[in-house]
Write a protein that holds these residues in place. Sequence first.
Motif, PDB file in Angstrom:
ATOM      1  N   TRP A  80      43.902  93.177  94.655  1.00  0.00           N
ATOM      2  CA  TRP A  80      43.437  93.162  93.281  1.00  0.00           C
ATOM      3  C   TRP A  80      41.914  93.276  93.247  1.00  0.00           C
ATOM      4  O   TRP A  80      41.245  93.134  94.270  1.00  0.00           O
ATOM      5  N   ARG A  81      41.368  93.503  92.041  1.00  0.00           N
ATOM      6  CA  ARG A  81      39.914  93.644  91.919  1.00  0.00           C
ATOM      7  C   ARG A  81      39.430  93.033  90.605  1.00  0.00           C
ATOM      8  O   ARG A  81      40.193  92.873  89.651  1.00  0.00           O
ATOM      9  N   LEU A  82      38.138  92.726  90.596  1.00  0.00           N
ATOM     10  CA  LEU A  82      37.492  92.222  89.389  1.00  0.00           C
ATOM     11  C   LEU A  82      37.119  93.402  88.506  1.00  0.00           C
ATOM     12  O   LEU A  82      36.329  94.261  88.895  1.00  0.00           O
ATOM     13  N   GLU A  83      37.702  93.435  87.297  1.00  0.00           N
ATOM     14  CA  GLU A  83      37.430  94.521  86.364  1.00  0.00           C
ATOM     15  C   GLU A  83      36.223  94.207  85.488  1.00  0.00           C
ATOM     16  O   GLU A  83      35.357  95.051  85.281  1.00  0.00           O
ATOM     17  N   SER A  84      36.151  92.967  84.957  1.00  0.00           N
ATOM     18  CA  SER A  84      35.062  92.585  84.060  1.00  0.00           C
ATOM     19  C   SER A  84      34.801  91.093  84.195  1.00  0.00           C
ATOM     20  O   SER A  84      35.687  90.324  84.589  1.00  0.00           O
ATOM     21  N   LEU A  85      33.583  90.691  83.841  1.00  0.00           N
ATOM     22  CA  LEU A  85      33.205  89.283  83.954  1.00  0.00           C
ATOM     23  C   LEU A  85      32.156  88.940  82.900  1.00  0.00           C
ATOM     24  O   LEU A  85      31.199  89.692  82.693  1.00  0.00           O
ATOM     25  N   ARG A  86      32.361  87.809  82.219  1.00  0.00           N
ATOM     26  CA  ARG A  86      31.359  87.255  81.319  1.00  0.00           C
ATOM     27  C   ARG A  86      31.136  85.787  81.687  1.00  0.00           C
ATOM     28  O   ARG A  86      32.066  85.099  82.109  1.00  0.00           O
ATOM     29  N   ALA A  87      29.904  85.335  81.529  1.00  0.00           N
ATOM     30  CA  ALA A  87      29.561  83.936  81.816  1.00  0.00           C
ATOM     31  C   ALA A  87      28.901  83.339  80.580  1.00  0.00           C
ATOM     32  O   ALA A  87      28.065  83.992  79.935  1.00  0.00           O
ATOM     33  N   PHE A  88      29.267  82.095  80.265  1.00  0.00           N
ATOM     34  CA  PHE A  88      28.792  81.460  79.045  1.00  0.00           C
ATOM     35  C   PHE A  88      28.136  80.113  79.360  1.00  0.00           C
ATOM     36  O   PHE A  88      28.645  79.334  80.180  1.00  0.00           O
ATOM     37  N   ASP A  89      27.051  79.831  78.665  1.00  0.00           N
ATOM     38  CA  ASP A  89      26.354  78.560  78.822  1.00  0.00           C
ATOM     39  C   ASP A  89      26.944  77.548  77.839  1.00  0.00           C
ATOM     40  O   ASP A  89      26.341  77.223  76.823  1.00  0.00           O
ATOM     41  N   LEU A  90      28.123  77.046  78.197  1.00  0.00           N
ATOM     42  CA  LEU A  90      28.815  76.086  77.331  1.00  0.00           C
ATOM     43  C   LEU A  90      28.369  74.651  77.582  1.00  0.00           C
ATOM     44  O   LEU A  90      28.849  73.728  76.917  1.00  0.00           O
ATOM     45  N   TYR A  91      27.460  74.467  78.543  1.00  0.00           N
ATOM     46  CA  TYR A  91      27.001  73.122  78.884  1.00  0.00           C
ATOM     47  C   TYR A  91      25.484  73.120  79.065  1.00  0.00           C
ATOM     48  O   TYR A  91      24.984  72.862  80.157  1.00  0.00           O
ATOM     49  N   PRO A  92      24.722  73.414  77.998  1.00  0.00           N
ATOM     50  CA  PRO A  92      23.266  73.462  78.126  1.00  0.00           C
ATOM     51  C   PRO A  92      22.693  72.155  78.682  1.00  0.00           C
ATOM     52  O   PRO A  92      23.200  71.067  78.395  1.00  0.00           O
ATOM     53  N   HIS A  93      21.660  72.296  79.481  1.00  0.00           N
ATOM     54  CA  HIS A  93      20.924  71.195  80.102  1.00  0.00           C
ATOM     55  C   HIS A  93      21.695  70.531  81.238  1.00  0.00           C
ATOM     56  O   HIS A  93      21.256  69.516  81.783  1.00  0.00           O
ATOM     57  N   THR A  94      22.853  71.092  81.595  1.00  0.00           N
ATOM     58  CA  THR A  94      23.569  70.679  82.792  1.00  0.00           C
ATOM     59  C   THR A  94      23.705  71.914  83.688  1.00  0.00           C
ATOM     60  O   THR A  94      23.419  73.037  83.274  1.00  0.00           O
ATOM     61  N   HIS A  95      24.180  71.710  84.923  1.00  0.00           N
ATOM     62  CA  HIS A  95      24.318  72.852  85.831  1.00  0.00           C
ATOM     63  C   HIS A  95      25.613  73.617  85.604  1.00  0.00           C
ATOM     64  O   HIS A  95      25.828  74.662  86.227  1.00  0.00           O
ATOM     65  N   HIS A  96      26.462  73.145  84.714  1.00  0.00           N
ATOM     66  CA  HIS A  96      27.782  73.759  84.529  1.00  0.00           C
ATOM     67  C   HIS A  96      27.711  75.039  83.691  1.00  0.00           C
ATOM     68  O   HIS A  96      26.825  75.200  82.849  1.00  0.00           O
ATOM     69  N   LEU A  97      28.667  75.919  83.926  1.00  0.00           N
ATOM     70  CA  LEU A  97      28.846  77.119  83.123  1.00  0.00           C
ATOM     71  C   LEU A  97      30.324  77.487  83.123  1.00  0.00           C
ATOM     72  O   LEU A  97      31.109  76.951  83.906  1.00  0.00           O
ATOM     73  N   GLU A  98      30.699  78.383  82.237  1.00  0.00           N
ATOM     74  CA  GLU A  98      32.091  78.839  82.118  1.00  0.00           C
ATOM     75  C   GLU A  98      32.121  80.347  82.290  1.00  0.00           C
ATOM     76  O   GLU A  98      31.233  81.054  81.789  1.00  0.00           O
ATOM     77  N   THR A  99      33.119  80.839  83.004  1.00  0.00           N
ATOM     78  CA  THR A  99      33.282  82.281  83.153  1.00  0.00           C
ATOM     79  C   THR A  99      34.648  82.712  82.639  1.00  0.00           C
ATOM     80  O   THR A  99      35.623  81.961  82.710  1.00  0.00           O
ATOM     81  N   VAL A 100      34.701  83.924  82.115  1.00  0.00           N
ATOM     82  CA  VAL A 100      35.956  84.574  81.748  1.00  0.00           C
ATOM     83  C   VAL A 100      35.958  85.934  82.439  1.00  0.00           C
ATOM     84  O   VAL A 100      35.026  86.709  82.266  1.00  0.00           O
ATOM     85  N   SER A 101      36.993  86.181  83.208  1.00  0.00           N
ATOM     86  CA  SER A 101      37.047  87.454  83.963  1.00  0.00           C
ATOM     87  C   SER A 101      38.377  88.137  83.734  1.00  0.00           C
ATOM     88  O   SER A 101      39.379  87.510  83.379  1.00  0.00           O
ATOM     89  N   LEU A 102      38.366  89.432  83.942  1.00  0.00           N
ATOM     90  CA  LEU A 102      39.586  90.236  83.898  1.00  0.00           C
ATOM     91  C   LEU A 102      39.834  90.762  85.305  1.00  0.00           C
ATOM     92  O   LEU A 102      38.989  91.459  85.872  1.00  0.00           O
ATOM     93  N   ILE A 103      40.991  90.410  85.849  1.00  0.00           N
ATOM     94  CA  ILE A 103      41.356  90.783  87.214  1.00  0.00           C
ATOM     95  C   ILE A 103      42.603  91.658  87.151  1.00  0.00           C
ATOM     96  O   ILE A 103      43.591  91.308  86.485  1.00  0.00           O
ATOM     97  N   VAL A 104      42.575  92.810  87.822  1.00  0.00           N
ATOM     98  CA  VAL A 104      43.667  93.781  87.732  1.00  0.00           C
ATOM     99  C   VAL A 104      44.041  94.284  89.130  1.00  0.00           C
ATOM    100  O   VAL A 104      43.237  94.204  90.065  1.00  0.00           O
TER     101      VAL A 104
END
Length: 455
Positions: free
Chosen positions: A428-452
């Motif tokens: 399989w491969r990574l088709e698309s990826l987005r990353a979001f700063d859902l936790y400002p001022h912390t080191h955490h982040l959230e990603t949403v990817s499309l894998i096909v």
Amino acid sequence: MTSHSISPLTDTSGGQGAPGTELIVDVGPVAHGGHFVARHEGRVIFVRHGIPGEKVRIRLTDSGDSSRFWRADVVEVLEASPDRVQHFWKPADSLTAWKHGNPPVGGAELGHISLQRQRALKAEVLSEQLKRLAGLDLGVEVEGVGANDDGGLGWRTRASFAVTPKGRLGMHAHRSDVVVPIREMPLALPGINDLKLWDLDLSGIARVEVATPANGSRPLVLLAPEETTSPKRLHSVLSQLPNDVSVASFDPGKGQVLQLRGRTWVQESAAGHEYRVTGEGFWQIHKDAPDTLVDAVTGYLAGGGYLQPGAAVADLYAGAGLFTAPLADAVGITGSVLSVEGSPGTSRDARKNLHGESHVEIVQGRVERVLHQRPRNFDSLVLDPPRVGAGKAVVNQLMASHPRAIAYVSCDPASFARDLGYFQQGGWRLESLRAFDLYPHTHHLETVSLIVPAG
């Protein structure tokens, strides 16, 4: 460059390398977990509260001659980065906290860095994990969410607190049993601060959880009493809380939630749906996160033609059904949705939230067990595992169900990159990826990817 000075600390270390020892180091690159890499006489030190390129004085917090690496906090900035800003919250500011003899509370470890640089550093961490664990050399951007960043403040709909030995609201220092008293939570919605929990006598309570829905519906305060706490003491705490707030007691070990007043759940809204979330049941904590993630997931699947009327889809690690409901809308009654969640309480919430949707099957159980017991093929999948990720066994099961695409939602770059590596090993491969700063001022982040499938 600006120098931020504090009063010298007393060295109680008993020798170089022991906790409490102070050293001067140059701060190196960011590392996963909210740390920055520094070195002293060849020893790696993971430093919190610095910025790459700074020269700082640090205080060792976790060290020893036999340790592979040490941990430390910045206590004085000798040469500051242009991206350093005044921390918005004194209890979390390492410079201020250590000046008063206390370690800083956790949960705002990047608050001394401009938001733009925070997001650039998070992008560096994500890129490094993808390269190291999945062999991908990608430039990524971490996006802010919501119409207005508000300085990265006032976004938490949920907050977890400890209680000091004197019965006052507090928070733990990083990797420590020390509980620091607090009188505000700048990252939280106003509704949490308006409760003024720091004015209460919380003697007999071990932990406090608060959920204040972004839609303005009734908040919920969860009290975890100590084993020896009497019903009378618990009622005394209850009587100090406003009457329009639901209150429940809970046992974190057993997952039991008992009504004290009002409801044991909160009503959340997202993507045109209403959701019941009981007790500690999982819900995205940023006020704009649910709609942001639903839009990203359905945008990937629908935009690629993987989410159509009549399709068979699955929502794995589904929680209370945040993604299940919009998936059910998209496939219609001619399609089918399998929703799998391991937590019994959260799975019950999903049943209530999807009541009347005859084409949705709600199953409570471990994802790998459910997929083994009910093998079937899917047109597409949504995968939103806990921080540890899905793991190799689950990834192999997902590929064996022959979906045309998988939308993977992740809150940890390392486990996501590792799982992505497993997908790639399976063709399989990574088709698309987005990353979001859902936790400002912390080191955490959230990603949403499309894998096909690669083919």
